[in-house]
Design a protein around this motif. Sequence first.
Motif, PDB file in Angstrom:
ATOM      1  N   PRO A  37     -11.301   2.044 -18.832  1.00 14.99           N
ATOM      2  CA  PRO A  37     -11.463   3.461 -17.815  1.00 14.99           C
ATOM      3  C   PRO A  37     -12.780   4.659 -17.015  1.00 14.99           C
ATOM      4  O   PRO A  37     -12.447   4.628 -16.468  1.00 14.99           O
ATOM      5  CB  PRO A  37     -10.854   5.253 -19.089  1.00 14.99           C
ATOM      6  N   ARG A  38     -14.233   4.033 -17.830  1.00 19.92           N
ATOM      7  CA  ARG A  38     -15.447   4.810 -17.794  1.00 19.92           C
ATOM      8  C   ARG A  38     -15.256   4.867 -16.168  1.00 19.92           C
ATOM      9  O   ARG A  38     -15.833   5.201 -15.610  1.00 19.92           O
ATOM     10  CB  ARG A  38     -15.925   4.776 -19.146  1.00 19.92           C
ATOM     11  N   HIS A  39     -15.208   3.004 -15.772  1.00 18.20           N
ATOM     12  CA  HIS A  39     -15.652   2.239 -14.770  1.00 18.20           C
ATOM     13  C   HIS A  39     -14.780   2.884 -13.299  1.00 18.20           C
ATOM     14  O   HIS A  39     -14.854   3.038 -13.049  1.00 18.20           O
ATOM     15  CB  HIS A  39     -15.887   0.495 -15.374  1.00 18.20           C
ATOM     16  N   LEU A  40     -13.049   2.779 -14.243  1.00 16.90           N
ATOM     17  CA  LEU A  40     -12.404   2.779 -13.712  1.00 16.90           C
ATOM     18  C   LEU A  40     -12.405   4.254 -13.040  1.00 16.90           C
ATOM     19  O   LEU A  40     -12.401   4.624 -11.224  1.00 16.90           O
ATOM     20  CB  LEU A  40     -11.078   2.403 -13.798  1.00 16.90           C
ATOM     21  N   TYR A  41     -12.562   5.200 -14.016  1.00 21.99           N
ATOM     22  CA  TYR A  41     -12.627   6.877 -13.448  1.00 21.99           C
ATOM     23  C   TYR A  41     -13.557   6.892 -12.304  1.00 21.99           C
ATOM     24  O   TYR A  41     -13.962   7.459 -11.416  1.00 21.99           O
ATOM     25  CB  TYR A  41     -13.294   7.892 -14.729  1.00 21.99           C
ATOM     26  N   ALA A  42     -15.357   6.099 -12.159  1.00 20.69           N
ATOM     27  CA  ALA A  42     -16.202   6.153 -11.786  1.00 20.69           C
ATOM     28  C   ALA A  42     -15.784   5.769 -10.305  1.00 20.69           C
ATOM     29  O   ALA A  42     -16.226   6.108  -9.173  1.00 20.69           O
ATOM     30  CB  ALA A  42     -17.374   5.229 -12.257  1.00 20.69           C
ATOM     31  N   VAL A  43     -14.721   4.859 -10.633  1.00 23.05           N
ATOM     32  CA  VAL A  43     -14.808   4.228  -9.430  1.00 23.05           C
ATOM     33  C   VAL A  43     -14.052   5.072  -8.067  1.00 23.05           C
ATOM     34  O   VAL A  43     -14.244   5.508  -7.151  1.00 23.05           O
ATOM     35  CB  VAL A  43     -14.321   2.647  -9.086  1.00 23.05           C
ATOM     36  N   THR A  44     -12.924   5.543  -8.906  1.00 22.17           N
ATOM     37  CA  THR A  44     -11.886   6.231  -8.381  1.00 22.17           C
ATOM     38  C   THR A  44     -13.162   7.314  -7.895  1.00 22.17           C
ATOM     39  O   THR A  44     -12.516   7.926  -6.865  1.00 22.17           O
ATOM     40  CB  THR A  44     -10.936   6.838  -9.302  1.00 22.17           C
ATOM     41  N   PHE A  45     -13.967   8.190  -9.146  1.00 20.79           N
ATOM     42  CA  PHE A  45     -14.410   9.357  -7.777  1.00 20.79           C
ATOM     43  C   PHE A  45     -15.262   9.329  -6.848  1.00 20.79           C
ATOM     44  O   PHE A  45     -15.475   9.806  -5.705  1.00 20.79           O
ATOM     45  CB  PHE A  45     -15.299  10.285  -9.340  1.00 20.79           C
ATOM     46  N   GLY A  46     -16.055   8.002  -6.875  1.00 17.74           N
ATOM     47  CA  GLY A  46     -16.951   7.275  -5.782  1.00 17.74           C
ATOM     48  C   GLY A  46     -15.790   7.062  -4.448  1.00 17.74           C
ATOM     49  O   GLY A  46     -16.357   7.791  -3.614  1.00 17.74           O
ATOM     50  N   ILE A  47     -14.505   6.662  -5.071  1.00 22.00           N
ATOM     51  CA  ILE A  47     -13.710   6.379  -3.654  1.00 22.00           C
ATOM     52  C   ILE A  47     -13.829   7.939  -2.727  1.00 22.00           C
ATOM     53  O   ILE A  47     -13.529   8.016  -1.568  1.00 22.00           O
ATOM     54  CB  ILE A  47     -12.055   5.841  -3.664  1.00 22.00           C
ATOM     55  N   GLY A  48     -13.243   8.386  -3.802  1.00 18.34           N
ATOM     56  CA  GLY A  48     -12.777  10.526  -3.418  1.00 18.34           C
ATOM     57  C   GLY A  48     -14.489  11.399  -2.852  1.00 18.34           C
ATOM     58  O   GLY A  48     -14.110  11.491  -1.569  1.00 18.34           O
ATOM     59  N   ILE A  49     -15.210  10.833  -3.020  1.00 22.88           N
ATOM     60  CA  ILE A  49     -16.527  11.162  -2.092  1.00 22.88           C
ATOM     61  C   ILE A  49     -16.847  10.294  -1.054  1.00 22.88           C
ATOM     62  O   ILE A  49     -17.415  10.719  -0.276  1.00 22.88           O
ATOM     63  CB  ILE A  49     -17.937  11.433  -3.469  1.00 22.88           C
ATOM     64  N   GLY A  50     -16.620   9.170  -1.358  1.00 23.98           N
ATOM     65  CA  GLY A  50     -16.363   8.192  -0.486  1.00 23.98           C
ATOM     66  C   GLY A  50     -15.759   8.840   1.330  1.00 23.98           C
ATOM     67  O   GLY A  50     -16.675   8.452   2.124  1.00 23.98           O
ATOM     68  N   LEU A  51     -14.522   9.379   0.739  1.00 22.91           N
ATOM     69  CA  LEU A  51     -13.776   9.847   1.930  1.00 22.91           C
ATOM     70  C   LEU A  51     -13.959  10.698   2.148  1.00 22.91           C
ATOM     71  O   LEU A  51     -13.975  11.041   3.349  1.00 22.91           O
ATOM     72  CB  LEU A  51     -12.263   9.888   1.090  1.00 22.91           C
ATOM     73  N   ALA A  52     -14.772  11.543   1.132  1.00 25.23           N
ATOM     74  CA  ALA A  52     -15.511  12.762   1.896  1.00 25.23           C
ATOM     75  C   ALA A  52     -16.443  12.934   2.872  1.00 25.23           C
ATOM     76  O   ALA A  52     -16.530  13.715   4.000  1.00 25.23           O
ATOM     77  CB  ALA A  52     -15.660  13.853   0.269  1.00 25.23           C
ATOM     78  N   GLY A  53     -17.205  11.619   2.463  1.00 20.83           N
ATOM     79  CA  GLY A  53     -18.276  11.332   3.558  1.00 20.83           C
ATOM     80  C   GLY A  53     -18.283  11.212   4.961  1.00 20.83           C
ATOM     81  O   GLY A  53     -18.442  11.490   5.553  1.00 20.83           O
ATOM     82  N   ALA A  54     -16.918  10.401   4.469  1.00 18.28           N
ATOM     83  CA  ALA A  54     -16.061   9.751   6.167  1.00 18.28           C
ATOM     84  C   ALA A  54     -15.506  11.287   6.905  1.00 18.28           C
ATOM     85  O   ALA A  54     -15.537  11.403   8.245  1.00 18.28           O
ATOM     86  CB  ALA A  54     -14.882   8.890   5.878  1.00 18.28           C
ATOM     87  N   ALA A  55     -14.688  11.948   6.020  1.00 19.62           N
ATOM     88  CA  ALA A  55     -14.467  13.610   6.539  1.00 19.62           C
ATOM     89  C   ALA A  55     -15.419  13.833   7.300  1.00 19.62           C
ATOM     90  O   ALA A  55     -14.929  15.027   8.424  1.00 19.62           O
ATOM     91  CB  ALA A  55     -13.219  13.547   6.007  1.00 19.62           C
TER      92      ALA A  55
END
Length: 287
Positions: free
Chosen positions: A185-203
């Motif tokens: 979970p800890r790694h997956l949560y970090a990956v998920t949050f990273g994807i969310g912030i990556g999408l924010a950066g793309a936006a």
Amino acid sequence: MDLLAQVLINGVLLGGLYAVMALGLALVWGVLNIVNLAHGAFIMLGAYLAWHLYTYLGIDPFLGLPLTAIVMFCVGYALQRGLLNLIVRAPMFNTLLITFGLEVVLTYLAQLAFSADFRTINPPYAGNSIALGPLVVPLARLMAFGVAAALTVGMWLFLLRTTLGRAIRATAQNLVAARLYGVAPRHLYAVTFGIGIGLAGAAGSLYGTVSQINPYIGATLTAKCFAIAIIGGLDNPLGVLVGGLVLGIIESLTVLYIGATYDDVASFGVLVLVLIVRPTGLLGKTA
């Protein structure tokens, strides 16, 4: 009728951009149960990163979008792994306080680094448009809409078809069962949050090509993303796309028929209506 058609086109193009802005927030909220009040600030940082890449390195904002997304993913992964994982199971009020504090800090640091001046990304094609009879489609907005739609569909396919995407969905649905199947979970949560912030950066890269940026745009963008995520539903990226289109069209029609000062009133009026009629969102799953 020509004016109405032009307004609808503008609303659709704006809605596509809104959708990709909200996609990361909806993903993080749906999986981690974190309402990221700093989401708009990360969009702002992505816009400034794209501006610097274009201004100082000459990298087109659309070509530099993957680089912006990767940098912001790394920021999001480190932030979740080092800070937010400590309170991921805490009451939501705690996460709201943490992310609100992040928003304030990021806004203040951006003001120190970039000043409060308005800036725009102006590639050579920024003023170009495509004529469709009496209608005019701005090229930059059309390109931003195309990239936003591709990112939304790509995220939907990623969650549906890939192993990592299935692990993210499984964790969101049942954490205990996901752990039994070997999910960390800890790694997956970090990956998920990273994807969310990556999408924010793309936006942010896309936003900088069609609008002005300054350190204070984050709070307004967070509010719009929140409304879109609620309208479209948290469990389907395509629902977020629909929510963004609905918001963009309603704002454009409001500006035409009522006035530019009432677009936010109309947007959040629709949010309240959706919460009353269909609390799970337009494409969200009912119980």
